[in-house]
Design an enzyme around this catalytic site. Structure first.
Site, PDB file in Angstrom:
ATOM      1  N   ASP A 160      -1.087  11.417  -4.372  1.00 57.42           N
ATOM      2  CA  ASP A 160      -0.774  10.914  -3.181  1.00 57.42           C
ATOM      3  C   ASP A 160       0.683  11.535  -2.964  1.00 57.42           C
ATOM      4  O   ASP A 160       1.469  11.953  -3.841  1.00 57.42           O
ATOM      5  CB  ASP A 160      -0.513   9.252  -3.325  1.00 57.42           C
ATOM      6  CG  ASP A 160       0.010   8.723  -1.852  1.00 57.42           C
ATOM      7  OD1 ASP A 160       0.030   9.424  -0.629  1.00 57.42           O
ATOM      8  OD2 ASP A 160       0.553   7.679  -1.970  1.00 57.42           O
ATOM      9  N   ASP A 162       3.974  10.251  -0.504  1.00 57.38           N
ATOM     10  CA  ASP A 162       4.889   9.307  -0.449  1.00 57.38           C
ATOM     11  C   ASP A 162       4.809   8.047  -1.611  1.00 57.38           C
ATOM     12  O   ASP A 162       3.965   7.366  -1.775  1.00 57.38           O
ATOM     13  CB  ASP A 162       5.231   8.406   0.795  1.00 57.38           C
ATOM     14  CG  ASP A 162       5.280   9.493   1.864  1.00 57.38           C
ATOM     15  OD1 ASP A 162       6.669   9.593   2.311  1.00 57.38           O
ATOM     16  OD2 ASP A 162       4.491   9.875   2.592  1.00 57.38           O
ATOM     17  N   ASP A 344       0.324   5.335  -5.504  1.00 59.29           N
ATOM     18  CA  ASP A 344       1.105   4.043  -5.414  1.00 59.29           C
ATOM     19  C   ASP A 344       0.819   2.891  -4.497  1.00 59.29           C
ATOM     20  O   ASP A 344       1.299   1.865  -4.467  1.00 59.29           O
ATOM     21  CB  ASP A 344       2.735   4.438  -4.992  1.00 59.29           C
ATOM     22  CG  ASP A 344       3.075   4.625  -3.652  1.00 59.29           C
ATOM     23  OD1 ASP A 344       2.279   5.489  -3.057  1.00 59.29           O
ATOM     24  OD2 ASP A 344       3.765   3.870  -3.113  1.00 59.29           O
TER      25      ASP A 344
END
Length: 403
Positions: A160, A162, A344
């Site tokens: 991922d 961000d 996250d």
């Protein structure tokens, strides 16, 4: 409200009054960690129909004045989970066994999957909300187990953006990736396939990462681009763009002027950010989006960290994007190649759940739902450290292989 903390137990549930366990192996005498919680154990062969089973469960809970929000459902049968997921359980737990994959249990409604009830501690209490704690082993603690060459399977790395390769910041346009991470990512991609899979538009990710030899998947995998002409735009999502244009106008009219709320139009989605808005703005955003989508059944609401998204209600997500990428790159999956997904946010759980037993999910930081990840990293800094270790181990392993 479900909350997460670090704990040295695989899973600990608070505020639970009853556990209903439905299994072919249930015998009515199953023991639970934290015996203060009432247990109803039902053999699966007694479940003649979903309607009869629901009736029996409701009668059982009503007799003890126990609400569904204080009740846990556990089963090793995906069909049972699917038939009962419409009820308002505190949490649904799948128990993996031979012949039943983790991904099948997740796909049919499980919020969390483990090997047996003994892996969970149930704590009776009168908390205002159901709560849980979850312990996920550190990726560094288990690095030897999953070290290069990953038990003779070839890893394929998915990240991922961000909160994983770049820290989350108040202004998404300033989420710049550190050059040291970029360099390590580039070195890793020289040895193994690497992809960045993000909710951002694909052009945004490419401008931030600035690497030519990796795969990019934007809009949660609805749009994919990579080396050697690799390219895909989800046909079903493309047909919905005119409707998304209308939703954008409505959402801007209702929320665009609220201080601190930012409406971001993406190619296949609309993100409503409330990170810089007043506390408790989530309720306003979530309620408004839900009302709007009553008129647009082709879209669904999802949420991440301080953001609510509107995206196509299609059977597509980051996990299926991973599978598509591996297939188009002629990578043997499940089989010789092992997908490793690092992320996250809640949308990354789609990948963790979908990979199940056939990949490795690594959660960065914490969010407020049970995670299907196998391993954990505390921060973006630990992602950097993991990349460094992987690059170093790869270099050492390759050198040893050549000698």
């Amino acid at each position: 409200m479900i909350q997460m903390r670090t704990e040295e137990k695989p899973m600990k549930l608070f505020g639970i009054e009853k556990v209903i366990l439905i299994s072919d192996h249930a015998n009515g005498k199953d023991s639970l960690i934290g015996g203060q919680v009432d247990l109803l154990s039902i053999p699966a062969n007694e479940c003649r129909s979903p309607s009869e089973l629901k009736k029996r469960i409701r009668e059982e809970l009503d007799s003890g004045n126990v609400p569904f929000k204080r009740t846990v459902l556990g089963s090793d049968d995906p069909r049972i989970l699917k038939s009962l997921k419409s009820l308002a359980w505190a949490i649904m737990i799948g128990f993996s066994r031979k012949g039943v994959s983790k991904s099948a249990l997740y796909e049919n409604g499980a919020n969390y999957v483990t090997s047996s009830p003994e892996e969970i501690q149930f704590v009776k209490g009168f908390h205002e909300d159901f709560m849980f704690t979850q312990h996920i082993p550190s990726a560094f603690q288990y690095l030897n187990k999953y070290a290069i060459p990953f038990q003779n399977r070839h890893p394929v790395f998915f990240f991922d953006y961000d909160g994983t390769l770049s820290p989350i910041v108040k202004d998404p346009s300033k989420a710049v990736m550190d050059q040291s991470i970029r360099s390590l990512l580039e070195r890793l991609s020289e040895q193994y396939p690497v992809a960045v899979v993000s909710g951002r538009d694909i052009i945004d990710i490419q401008e931030f990462v600035k690497l030519d030899n990796i795969v990019y998947a934007g809009s949660h995998g609805f749009r994919i681009s990579g080396p050697n002409g690799l390219s895909m735009e989800h046909e079903g999502a493309k047909k919905l763009i005119p409707l998304l244009d209308r939703i954008e106008q409505v959402i801007n009219k209702k929320l665009g002027s609220v201080p601190g709320i930012e409406v971001e139009r993406k190619y296949f989605a609309i993100a409503v950010h409330y990170r810089n808005a007043a506390p408790h703005s989530f309720k306003l955003v979530s309620r408004t989006v839900a009302e709007i989508l009553k008129e647009y059944q082709d879209f669904r609401k999802s949420r991440g960290k301080k953001v609510v998204e509107i995206r196509p209600a299609l059977d597509w997500h980051k996990g299926k994007a991973v599978e598509w990428i591996m297939g188009k790159m002629s990578l043997d999956y499940p089989g010789e190649h092992l997908p490793v997904f690092v992320g996250d946010d809640l949308t990354d759980e789609d990948a963790f759940r979908y990979l199940g037993d056939n990949g490795i999910g690594i959660l960065v930081g914490w969010h407020d739902q049970p995670s299907a990840a196998d391993l954990h990293l505390a921060s973006v800094e630990e992602v950097y450290q993991l990349l460094h270790v992987l690059v170093q181990k790869t270099s050492t392993w390759m050198a040893d292989k050549q000698t």
